[in-house]
Motif scaffolding. Structure first.
Motif, PDB file in Angstrom:
ATOM      1  N   PRO A 192       0.822  -1.214   0.000  1.00  0.00           N
ATOM      2  CA  PRO A 192       0.000   0.000   0.000  1.00  0.00           C
ATOM      3  C   PRO A 192       0.856   1.264   0.000  1.00  0.00           C
ATOM      4  O   PRO A 192       2.040   1.238   0.345  1.00  0.00           O
ATOM      5  N   GLU A 193       0.231   2.333  -0.379  1.00  0.00           N
ATOM      6  CA  GLU A 193       0.947   3.608  -0.506  1.00  0.00           C
ATOM      7  C   GLU A 193       1.527   4.055   0.834  1.00  0.00           C
ATOM      8  O   GLU A 193       2.595   4.674   0.873  1.00  0.00           O
ATOM      9  N   GLU A 194       0.864   3.733   1.911  1.00  0.00           N
ATOM     10  CA  GLU A 194       1.325   4.164   3.239  1.00  0.00           C
ATOM     11  C   GLU A 194       2.734   3.674   3.533  1.00  0.00           C
ATOM     12  O   GLU A 194       3.623   4.455   3.903  1.00  0.00           O
ATOM     13  N   VAL A 195       2.950   2.377   3.390  1.00  0.00           N
ATOM     14  CA  VAL A 195       4.268   1.829   3.715  1.00  0.00           C
ATOM     15  C   VAL A 195       5.305   2.271   2.688  1.00  0.00           C
ATOM     16  O   VAL A 195       6.484   2.493   3.019  1.00  0.00           O
ATOM     17  N   ARG A 196       4.864   2.454   1.439  1.00  0.00           N
ATOM     18  CA  ARG A 196       5.813   2.910   0.417  1.00  0.00           C
ATOM     19  C   ARG A 196       6.252   4.353   0.657  1.00  0.00           C
ATOM     20  O   ARG A 196       7.375   4.728   0.314  1.00  0.00           O
ATOM     21  N   ASP A 197       5.384   5.134   1.258  1.00  0.00           N
ATOM     22  CA  ASP A 197       5.756   6.513   1.594  1.00  0.00           C
ATOM     23  C   ASP A 197       6.646   6.569   2.833  1.00  0.00           C
ATOM     24  O   ASP A 197       7.554   7.408   2.924  1.00  0.00           O
ATOM     25  N   LEU A 198       6.382   5.683   3.782  1.00  0.00           N
ATOM     26  CA  LEU A 198       7.177   5.671   5.019  1.00  0.00           C
ATOM     27  C   LEU A 198       8.575   5.083   4.787  1.00  0.00           C
ATOM     28  O   LEU A 198       9.567   5.589   5.318  1.00  0.00           O
ATOM     29  N   PHE A 199       8.661   4.027   4.014  1.00  0.00           N
ATOM     30  CA  PHE A 199       9.930   3.319   3.798  1.00  0.00           C
ATOM     31  C   PHE A 199      10.151   3.198   2.287  1.00  0.00           C
ATOM     32  O   PHE A 199       9.733   2.216   1.663  1.00  0.00           O
ATOM     33  N   HIS A 200      10.773   4.213   1.725  1.00  0.00           N
ATOM     34  CA  HIS A 200      10.906   4.282   0.269  1.00  0.00           C
ATOM     35  C   HIS A 200      12.352   4.214  -0.215  1.00  0.00           C
ATOM     36  O   HIS A 200      12.611   4.403  -1.398  1.00  0.00           O
ATOM     37  N   THR A 201      13.307   3.960   0.688  1.00  0.00           N
ATOM     38  CA  THR A 201      14.712   3.862   0.286  1.00  0.00           C
ATOM     39  C   THR A 201      15.299   2.540   0.764  1.00  0.00           C
ATOM     40  O   THR A 201      14.788   1.901   1.693  1.00  0.00           O
ATOM     41  N   ALA A 202      16.406   2.149   0.138  1.00  0.00           N
ATOM     42  CA  ALA A 202      17.037   0.865   0.465  1.00  0.00           C
ATOM     43  C   ALA A 202      17.650   0.849   1.861  1.00  0.00           C
ATOM     44  O   ALA A 202      17.898  -0.226   2.413  1.00  0.00           O
ATOM     45  N   ASP A 203      17.905   2.054   2.426  1.00  0.00           N
ATOM     46  CA  ASP A 203      18.494   2.104   3.772  1.00  0.00           C
ATOM     47  C   ASP A 203      17.432   2.299   4.841  1.00  0.00           C
ATOM     48  O   ASP A 203      17.723   2.775   5.947  1.00  0.00           O
ATOM     49  N   ALA A 204      16.201   1.903   4.549  1.00  0.00           N
ATOM     50  CA  ALA A 204      15.121   2.015   5.534  1.00  0.00           C
ATOM     51  C   ALA A 204      15.426   1.141   6.745  1.00  0.00           C
ATOM     52  O   ALA A 204      16.079   0.098   6.633  1.00  0.00           O
ATOM     53  N   ASP A 205      14.945   1.561   7.902  1.00  0.00           N
ATOM     54  CA  ASP A 205      15.208   0.847   9.155  1.00  0.00           C
ATOM     55  C   ASP A 205      14.445  -0.483   9.161  1.00  0.00           C
ATOM     56  O   ASP A 205      13.206  -0.488   9.199  1.00  0.00           O
ATOM     57  N   PRO A 206      15.141  -1.622   9.119  1.00  0.00           N
ATOM     58  CA  PRO A 206      14.446  -2.920   9.091  1.00  0.00           C
ATOM     59  C   PRO A 206      13.584  -3.148  10.328  1.00  0.00           C
ATOM     60  O   PRO A 206      12.513  -3.769  10.228  1.00  0.00           O
ATOM     61  N   ALA A 207      14.028  -2.672  11.478  1.00  0.00           N
ATOM     62  CA  ALA A 207      13.259  -2.897  12.709  1.00  0.00           C
ATOM     63  C   ALA A 207      11.913  -2.179  12.648  1.00  0.00           C
ATOM     64  O   ALA A 207      10.875  -2.740  13.027  1.00  0.00           O
ATOM     65  N   ARG A 208      11.908  -0.941  12.187  1.00  0.00           N
ATOM     66  CA  ARG A 208      10.657  -0.188  12.085  1.00  0.00           C
ATOM     67  C   ARG A 208       9.741  -0.779  11.021  1.00  0.00           C
ATOM     68  O   ARG A 208       8.518  -0.843  11.174  1.00  0.00           O
ATOM     69  N   LEU A 209      10.348  -1.225   9.917  1.00  0.00           N
ATOM     70  CA  LEU A 209       9.560  -1.844   8.857  1.00  0.00           C
ATOM     71  C   LEU A 209       8.939  -3.155   9.336  1.00  0.00           C
ATOM     72  O   LEU A 209       7.757  -3.445   9.039  1.00  0.00           O
ATOM     73  N   THR A 210       9.685  -3.937  10.082  1.00  0.00           N
ATOM     74  CA  THR A 210       9.161  -5.182  10.650  1.00  0.00           C
ATOM     75  C   THR A 210       7.986  -4.890  11.578  1.00  0.00           C
ATOM     76  O   THR A 210       6.974  -5.600  11.573  1.00  0.00           O
TER      77      THR A 210
END
Length: 237
Positions: free
Chosen positions: A92-110
């Motif tokens: 969904p657009e929400e997660v793509r807006d929050l985590f849109h780069t390769a260096d996104a925080d894996p813990a927050r994404l999890t």
């Protein structure tokens, strides 16, 4: 679905690259559980678990036949565009807006996947790995994964330099040092103690006690001393 009404595709990195490499060599007419089982050297039940994600990502159709997207997926030049299509279609657009780069925080994404998919941490971490793999869209990722597998912990430990033990300094303390004095050289001109003890002639001392009766006459006493002088003459030097 992952313990709720929302679920996401989950394909381990190693399987992702292995299947892609197989399609580079030859695209099969049908990607079945038997094909996946033989290709990945896993059991068919585990292979069946990969067919659903492949359909969800649009790489195979309902008849398990490779799609046009699968043909583009194996092409290094088209690979980034394929990853972008899958990424935008799956999340969904929400997660793509929050985590849109390769260096996104894996813990927050999890954490985001755990909340939205109502799944456990283990499943959410698997979702996170595929999510970041699609963002990176790097066709050389297979090479990087192979290099990581080749470097084992035991090999890393053998490459470490040996640590040298520190050399303990000896404290120079005159009060604790024992001075060893060397014996003076023996004077060869002087006889040794051994020779003095065993080569010297023994000395003989004789004590003679005389008991002369008061009744003895002067002649008798003279004869006694005369006899003594005669018998003891051999002991004189």
């Amino acid at each position: 679905m992952a313990n709720g009404d929302i679920s996401y595709a989950n394909i381990p990195d190693a399987n992702w690259w292995t299947i892609r490499d197989l399609l580079k060599k030859k695209v099969p007419s049908v990607i079945s559980a038997s094909y996946i089982s033989s290709a990945l050297n896993i059991g068919e039940p585990s292979a069946n678990n990969l067919l659903g994600p492949l359909r969800k990502l649009g790489l195979i159709d309902e008849s398990f036949k490779p799609t046009e997207l699968a043909y583009d997926w194996r092409d290094d030049e088209k690979y980034p565009e394929v990853c972008k299509k899958i990424f935008e279609a799956q999340y969904p657009e929400e997660v793509r807006d929050l985590f849109h780069t390769a260096d996104a925080d894996p813990a927050r994404l999890t954490s985001w996947f755990m909340n939205k998919a109502r799944c456990g941490e283990g499943t959410a971490k698997k979702y996170t790995r595929l999510y970041l793999l699609l963002i990176k869209a790097d066709p050389s990722g297979a090479t990087n994964t192979a290099v990581k597998k080749e470097v084992k912990p035991s090999q890393q430990s053998t490459n470490k330099p040996l640590q040298k033990k520190p050399i303990q300094s000896v404290e120079k303390n005159p009060s604790r040092n024992t001075e060893i004095k060397q014996a003076p050289p023996h004077d060869l001109t002087q006889p040794s103690l051994h020779s003095r003890l065993f080569n010297a002639s023994p000395e003989l001392h004789i004590n003679i006690q005389l008991h002369i009766s008061p009744e003895s006459s002067a002649d008798q006493i003279d004869k006694i001393f005369e006899s003594m002088a005669k018998h003891l003459k051999g002991f004189s030097r």
